[in-house]
Design a protein around this motif. Structure first.
Motif, PDB file in Angstrom:
ATOM      1  N   LEU A 110       4.097  25.858   2.111  1.00  0.00           N
ATOM      2  CA  LEU A 110       4.127  24.743   1.047  1.00  0.00           C
ATOM      3  C   LEU A 110       2.736  23.869   1.007  1.00  0.00           C
ATOM      4  O   LEU A 110       2.475  23.423  -0.004  1.00  0.00           O
ATOM      5  CB  LEU A 110       5.214  23.786   1.312  1.00  0.00           C
ATOM      6  N   THR A 111       2.184  23.672   1.974  1.00  0.00           N
ATOM      7  CA  THR A 111       0.913  23.004   1.916  1.00  0.00           C
ATOM      8  C   THR A 111       0.000  23.810   1.022  1.00  0.00           C
ATOM      9  O   THR A 111      -0.812  23.192   0.259  1.00  0.00           O
ATOM     10  CB  THR A 111       0.307  22.773   3.175  1.00  0.00           C
ATOM     11  N   ARG A 112      -0.225  25.199   1.169  1.00  0.00           N
ATOM     12  CA  ARG A 112      -1.070  26.005   0.466  1.00  0.00           C
ATOM     13  C   ARG A 112      -0.606  25.833  -0.866  1.00  0.00           C
ATOM     14  O   ARG A 112      -1.253  25.851  -2.141  1.00  0.00           O
ATOM     15  CB  ARG A 112      -1.216  27.309   1.019  1.00  0.00           C
ATOM     16  N   ALA A 113       0.867  26.025  -1.353  1.00  0.00           N
ATOM     17  CA  ALA A 113       1.199  25.973  -2.520  1.00  0.00           C
ATOM     18  C   ALA A 113       0.899  24.525  -3.402  1.00  0.00           C
ATOM     19  O   ALA A 113       0.791  24.454  -4.577  1.00  0.00           O
ATOM     20  CB  ALA A 113       2.773  26.075  -2.393  1.00  0.00           C
ATOM     21  N   LEU A 114       0.952  23.483  -2.526  1.00  0.00           N
ATOM     22  CA  LEU A 114       0.777  22.410  -2.944  1.00  0.00           C
ATOM     23  C   LEU A 114      -0.733  21.986  -3.457  1.00  0.00           C
ATOM     24  O   LEU A 114      -1.249  21.484  -4.651  1.00  0.00           O
ATOM     25  CB  LEU A 114       1.004  21.216  -2.025  1.00  0.00           C
ATOM     26  N   GLU A 115      -1.731  22.734  -2.742  1.00  0.00           N
ATOM     27  CA  GLU A 115      -3.232  22.805  -2.820  1.00  0.00           C
ATOM     28  C   GLU A 115      -3.373  23.779  -4.311  1.00  0.00           C
ATOM     29  O   GLU A 115      -4.169  23.200  -5.144  1.00  0.00           O
ATOM     30  CB  GLU A 115      -3.973  23.269  -1.915  1.00  0.00           C
ATOM     31  N   ALA A 116      -2.616  24.669  -4.392  1.00  0.00           N
ATOM     32  CA  ALA A 116      -2.753  25.487  -5.342  1.00  0.00           C
ATOM     33  C   ALA A 116      -2.327  25.020  -6.835  1.00  0.00           C
ATOM     34  O   ALA A 116      -2.875  25.008  -7.836  1.00  0.00           O
ATOM     35  CB  ALA A 116      -2.003  27.062  -5.287  1.00  0.00           C
TER      36      ALA A 116
END
Length: 447
Positions: free
Chosen positions: A389-395
């Motif tokens: 989710l952290t990577r999805a948020l950054e994206a």
């Protein structure tokens, strides 16, 4: 796939034991084992020269794994259990690996990866809060929310990819940028909420961390012992007795708490005590709830006088005033009241007597504070989900920035795809065999 078998109940003797078989040959193998035909869902059968058993059949696709499944309930003798397994393997079954039944349920589309992980969490749940969290996830609390957003994002990604196919016609724009901006903003809010919920989910799963802090000799260790109902910490009138944090768990109203007794916070030149005080401040940093213990017979000062207010941001603070039994004794004897320092009327007061184990409303306040930490909507408790989710948020934030700067569809497409991939990893739409092996290897045999 092979037909697999395993004992699904805990190891050891008991009233009954359950052996689970799953696979294309599950029903024929059990029919061979019992010398009978399985025509109904539940049968009373005899395994020759061994035991009378109850055989329950679940025909594909209406079973846990999506395959033909048979469960044999036998008497809980270790000999009977092992003999049944040996006869099943001799008839063509293979012993199941840890988590293989749930893995087959995932591979056969009976559940997504978040739900499969919830099965293990539900089995391991020790409190009502853990059970509720796992059950919500098993019922699709997280995956349903993410799937809806991912489908909408996939639609826009497809339209932008279509634009790239017609790159020679720059005037063509299939994906409405204003609608994509609205969706990106909605996704950013949803994913941010889920990422933030990890602290609560982790606390529910591993225990809500509660730090007991205050000045030396305020009665922090006595309070720890009173809460736990045992002499867990050494209690002494000598200031600075507690040199390190002491931690134990407590279940209140179905919620697991990790209670941390800390060293008294004061100015000191003792290097060992200073190290203990440093660890006390670290415990406050990790805590979701802080119990500030004041000595009601001494002048009191606000918690912010000993702990940086920034460290207390977002934490529930419970102020208690210990040694209330001394206050009562002094009042009853008509003794001097000058030694008693009651706090300002503007500050909340919870008088307690940790020594007498009279804690007033403290346990109710702890449960209430833990309940207030729970955000609305789905809560995540898995490190794997948090990282994805952290990577999805950054994206998605890169998508927002790209839309604000009117970047071309080529750059937007890359960031949208990164977000889609990260969300897909959570539910298992995009995953590797290595990840699956790592997840299901942590399951117990027979599940």
């Amino acid at each position: 796939m092979d037909t697999i078998a395993a004992i699904s109940t805990p190891y050891g003797m008991g009233g009954i034991a359950v052996i689970r078989i799953s696979g294309e040959q599950a029903i024929p193998i059990v029919e061979q084992l019992t010398n009978s035909t399985l025509t109904r869902q539940v049968h009373l059968r005899q395994v020759p020269d061994l035991d009378d058993v109850v055989v329950t059949t679940f025909r594909a696709p209406h079973s846990f794994t999506g395959e033909d499944v048979v469960e044999i309930s036998c008497h809980g003798s270790l000999y009977i259990q092992q003999e049944l397994l040996q006869r099943l393997t001799a008839a063509g079954c293979r012993l199941a690996k840890g988590g293989e039944f749930t893995q087959r349920a995932f591979l056969n589309g009976k559940m997504d990866l978040t739900q499969a992980e919830a099965v293990a969490d539900l089995i391991a749940a020790q409190t009502q809060a853990e059970k509720d969290l796992a059950l919500n996830q098993l019922r699709g609390g997280i995956s349903t929310e993410l799937a809806a957003l991912r489908d909408r994002l996939l639609h826009f990604t497809s339209l932008i990819e279509l634009e790239l196919d017609f790159a020679d016609h720059e005037e063509l724009e299939f994906a409405d940028r204003s609608e994509l901006t609205a969706l990106a903003n909605e996704m950013e809010q949803t994913i941010t909420r889920l990422v933030t919920s990890f602290q609560t989910g982790n606390a529910i799963k591993n225990g809500v961390p509660v730090a007991i802090v205050g000045a030396t000799n305020a009665g922090k260790s006595t309070l720890l012992n009173a809460l736990l109902g045992e002499e867990r910490a050494i209690v002494s009138d000598i200031a600075g007795t507690t040199r390190d944090t002491i931690e134990d768990t407590l279940i209140l109203d179905g919620i697991l708490f990790r209670i941390i007794d800390t060293a008294g916070i004061r100015q000191t030149t003792d290097s060992i005590e200073s190290l203990g005080i440093e660890r006390s401040l670290q415990a406050v940093e990790r805590a979701a709830i802080v119990i500030h213990v004041n000595d009601i017979t001494q002048p009191t000062e606000p918690l912010t006088a000993i702990i940086n207010p920034e460290q207390l941001q977002g934490k529930a603070i419970i102020e208690v005033y210990n040694k209330a039994d001394i206050l009562s004794t002094q009042s009853a004897e008509g003794g001097p009241s000058s030694i008693l320092h009651t706090p300002s009327a503007k500050r909340s007061i919870l008088p307690i007597s940790a020594q007498q184990r009279e804690l007033g409303n403290l346990t109710n306040l702890l449960v209430q504070a833990a309940g207030n930490l729970h955000p609305e909507g789905a809560v995540i408790s898995s490190v794997r989900h948090y990282e994805a989710l952290t990577r999805a948020l950054e994206a998605i934030r890169r998508v927002q920035q790209g839309l604000a700067n009117a970047l071309s569809g080529e750059f937007l497409s890359m960031d949208l795809q990164d977000c889609l991939n990260a969300l897909g990893e959570i539910t298992g739409q995009i995953t590797s065999q290595e990840v699956l092996n790592n997840i299901f290897s942590k399951f117990c045999i027979g599940k």
